[in-house]
Design a protein around this motif. Structure first.
Motif, short mmCIF file in Angstrom:
data_model
loop_
_atom_site.label_atom_id
_atom_site.label_comp_id
_atom_site.label_asym_id
_atom_site.label_seq_id
_atom_site.Cartn_x
_atom_site.Cartn_y
_atom_site.Cartn_z
N ARG A 4 72.69 71.46 -4.85
CA ARG A 4 71.91 71.98 -3.63
C ARG A 4 72.15 70.45 -2.76
O ARG A 4 71.84 69.54 -3.03
CB ARG A 4 70.80 71.98 -4.00
N THR A 5 72.46 70.74 -1.56
CA THR A 5 72.80 69.71 -0.83
C THR A 5 71.78 69.24 0.18
O THR A 5 70.67 69.88 0.12
CB THR A 5 73.82 69.85 0.29
N ASN A 6 71.83 68.10 0.59
CA ASN A 6 70.85 67.24 1.50
C ASN A 6 70.79 67.90 2.89
O ASN A 6 69.67 67.90 3.74
CB ASN A 6 70.96 65.94 1.77
N ASP A 7 71.69 68.67 3.14
CA ASP A 7 71.83 69.49 4.56
C ASP A 7 71.24 70.88 4.25
O ASP A 7 71.88 71.76 4.06
CB ASP A 7 73.33 69.37 4.85
N ARG A 8 69.70 70.92 4.36
CA ARG A 8 69.03 71.93 3.98
C ARG A 8 68.14 72.46 5.28
O ARG A 8 67.66 71.47 6.10
CB ARG A 8 68.36 71.48 2.80
N VAL A 9 67.56 73.43 5.33
CA VAL A 9 66.82 73.92 5.87
C VAL A 9 65.58 74.15 4.99
O VAL A 9 64.32 73.99 5.56
CB VAL A 9 67.08 75.29 6.66
N ILE A 10 65.79 74.79 3.71
CA ILE A 10 64.67 75.05 3.03
C ILE A 10 64.95 74.45 1.72
O ILE A 10 64.22 73.39 1.46
CB ILE A 10 64.37 76.52 2.55
N TYR B 241 69.18 83.61 -3.48
CA TYR B 241 68.80 82.03 -2.99
C TYR B 241 67.77 81.69 -4.05
O TYR B 241 67.77 80.56 -4.27
CB TYR B 241 68.12 82.28 -1.67
N GLY B 242 67.01 82.51 -4.77
CA GLY B 242 65.88 82.05 -5.40
C GLY B 242 66.49 81.55 -6.71
O GLY B 242 66.12 80.56 -7.31
N ILE B 243 67.56 82.36 -7.22
CA ILE B 243 68.32 82.02 -8.63
C ILE B 243 68.81 80.55 -8.30
O ILE B 243 68.84 79.63 -9.20
CB ILE B 243 69.38 82.99 -8.89
N CYS B 244 69.61 80.48 -7.33
CA CYS B 244 70.28 79.11 -6.79
C CYS B 244 69.29 77.97 -6.94
O CYS B 244 69.46 76.70 -7.32
CB CYS B 244 71.36 79.19 -5.70
N ALA C 53 73.11 89.40 -8.03
CA ALA C 53 72.93 88.19 -7.55
C ALA C 53 73.22 87.25 -8.68
O ALA C 53 73.76 86.13 -8.71
CB ALA C 53 71.39 87.71 -7.35
N ALA C 54 72.77 87.72 -9.94
CA ALA C 54 73.13 86.96 -11.25
C ALA C 54 74.68 86.66 -11.24
O ALA C 54 75.16 85.83 -11.78
CB ALA C 54 72.57 87.69 -12.46
N LEU C 55 75.47 88.07 -10.94
CA LEU C 55 76.90 87.84 -11.12
C LEU C 55 77.48 86.78 -10.19
O LEU C 55 78.42 86.03 -10.58
CB LEU C 55 77.37 89.09 -11.00
N ALA C 56 76.86 86.91 -8.97
CA ALA C 56 77.22 85.64 -7.87
C ALA C 56 77.21 84.28 -8.23
O ALA C 56 77.92 83.44 -8.02
CB ALA C 56 76.72 86.11 -6.43
N PHE C 57 75.93 84.20 -8.89
CA PHE C 57 75.61 82.53 -9.30
C PHE C 57 76.57 82.41 -10.49
O PHE C 57 77.11 81.28 -10.38
CB PHE C 57 74.18 82.71 -9.87
N PHE C 58 76.84 83.17 -11.36
CA PHE C 58 77.72 83.06 -12.57
C PHE C 58 79.31 82.54 -11.85
O PHE C 58 79.83 81.53 -12.42
CB PHE C 58 77.94 84.12 -13.52
N LEU C 59 79.56 83.51 -11.10
CA LEU C 59 81.15 83.34 -10.35
C LEU C 59 81.06 81.93 -9.53
O LEU C 59 82.05 81.24 -9.63
CB LEU C 59 81.24 84.31 -9.71
N LEU C 60 79.91 81.68 -8.89
CA LEU C 60 79.63 80.26 -8.11
C LEU C 60 80.16 79.29 -9.20
O LEU C 60 80.51 78.10 -8.94
CB LEU C 60 78.80 80.30 -7.44
N VAL C 61 79.08 79.13 -10.26
CA VAL C 61 78.98 78.07 -11.03
C VAL C 61 80.63 78.00 -11.91
O VAL C 61 81.17 77.05 -12.10
CB VAL C 61 78.02 78.02 -12.26
N ASP C 62 81.03 79.00 -12.35
CA ASP C 62 82.35 79.23 -13.09
C ASP C 62 83.46 78.78 -12.06
O ASP C 62 84.32 77.99 -12.62
CB ASP C 62 82.72 80.65 -13.37
N ASN C 63 83.27 79.18 -10.75
CA ASN C 63 84.46 78.61 -9.99
C ASN C 63 84.47 77.18 -9.78
O ASN C 63 85.51 76.22 -9.81
CB ASN C 63 84.38 79.19 -8.45
N GLY C 64 83.21 76.47 -9.86
CA GLY C 64 83.09 74.97 -9.78
C GLY C 64 83.79 74.30 -11.03
O GLY C 64 84.30 73.25 -10.91
N ARG C 65 83.40 75.10 -12.32
CA ARG C 65 83.91 74.29 -13.48
C ARG C 65 85.55 74.47 -13.45
O ARG C 65 86.03 73.55 -13.93
CB ARG C 65 83.38 75.29 -14.64
N ARG C 66 86.04 75.67 -12.98
CA ARG C 66 87.34 75.78 -13.13
C ARG C 66 88.15 74.72 -12.11
O ARG C 66 89.31 73.99 -12.37
CB ARG C 66 87.93 77.21 -12.38
N ARG C 67 87.38 74.65 -10.87
CA ARG C 67 88.04 73.65 -9.80
C ARG C 67 87.90 72.29 -10.29
O ARG C 67 88.78 71.35 -10.26
CB ARG C 67 87.06 73.68 -8.51
#
Length: 200
Positions: A48-54, A90-93, A152-166
């Motif tokens: 989570r970045t410092n460029d945030r609204v919430i 948003y809540g899961i992330c 949402a759980a699937l989107a979170f998994f894909l987001l983290v898995d994409n980061g690991r692969r990258r």
């Protein structure tokens, strides 16, 4: 005949010569090893970045996907009204992604007994998204929006898995300088605060 060696101090009294002094030494707190689930998330380098609204969730998604953060915020608001998917995601992330400022994961902190009022915001997001839209499970007058929760759980998994692969591809491209991972037996993955850039 007086005894010049007489010492009126009782035996065993602190300060008497020849008596060893024993002081209580504070024992270091035992460090709890990092759970493999949280290590799996940290190895993705999605934070989570410092460029945030919430909470900086949209900034994390935008940075990972290479998108404009404003576009991600607009899409998140639209997804919020489309069956509650955006709110649950948003809540899961917010709950599971590390903060780039201190690299702490909110759920890990709460499990360790360190309460953070941000957890209330996480609960509200998940409740709003999880009980809105079309529900697939009914408990009395409550309908649980399983579709939004699962997507949402699937989107979170894909987001983290994409980061690991990258990150793995980046490490393979530079064999002389592979990406380092913190030791598993250190709390919070051995995360250290970010160091300022040289000359900054």
């Amino acid at each position: 005949m007086s005894n010049t060696q007489y010492n009126p101090r009782p035996q065993g009294q602190p300060g008497q010569q020849g008596q060893p002094q024993y002081t209580a030494q504070p024992q270091p707190a035992a460090q709890k090893p990092e759970a493999s689930f949280f290590r799996w998330i940290r190895e993705s380098r999605v934070e989570r970045t410092n460029d945030r609204v919430i909470a900086g969730v949209c900034g994390a998604i935008a940075r990972e996907l290479g998108w404009n953060v404003t576009l991600v915020r607009v899409l998140m608001v639209v997804a919020f009204f489309l069956g509650g998917f955006g709110a649950v995601l948003y809540g899961i992330c917010w709950l599971l992604l590390p903060d780039e400022l201190d690299h702490r994961i909110l759920l890990e902190e709460v499990i360790d007994g360190h309460w953070d009022w941000s957890f209330v915001g996480v609960i509200l997001c998940i409740l709003i998204g999880g009980f809105s839209g079309f529900g697939f499970l009914w408990w009395g007058s409550w309908s649980v929006n399983m579709g939004a929760c699962l997507f949402a759980a699937l989107a979170f998994f894909l987001l983290v898995d994409n980061g690991r692969r990258r990150f793995a591809v980046r490490g393979a491209a530079q064999p002389g300088n592979p990406p380092t991972t913190p030791p598993a037996n250190m709390p919070y993955g051995g995360a250290m605060p970010p160091q300022p850039a040289p000359g900054a």
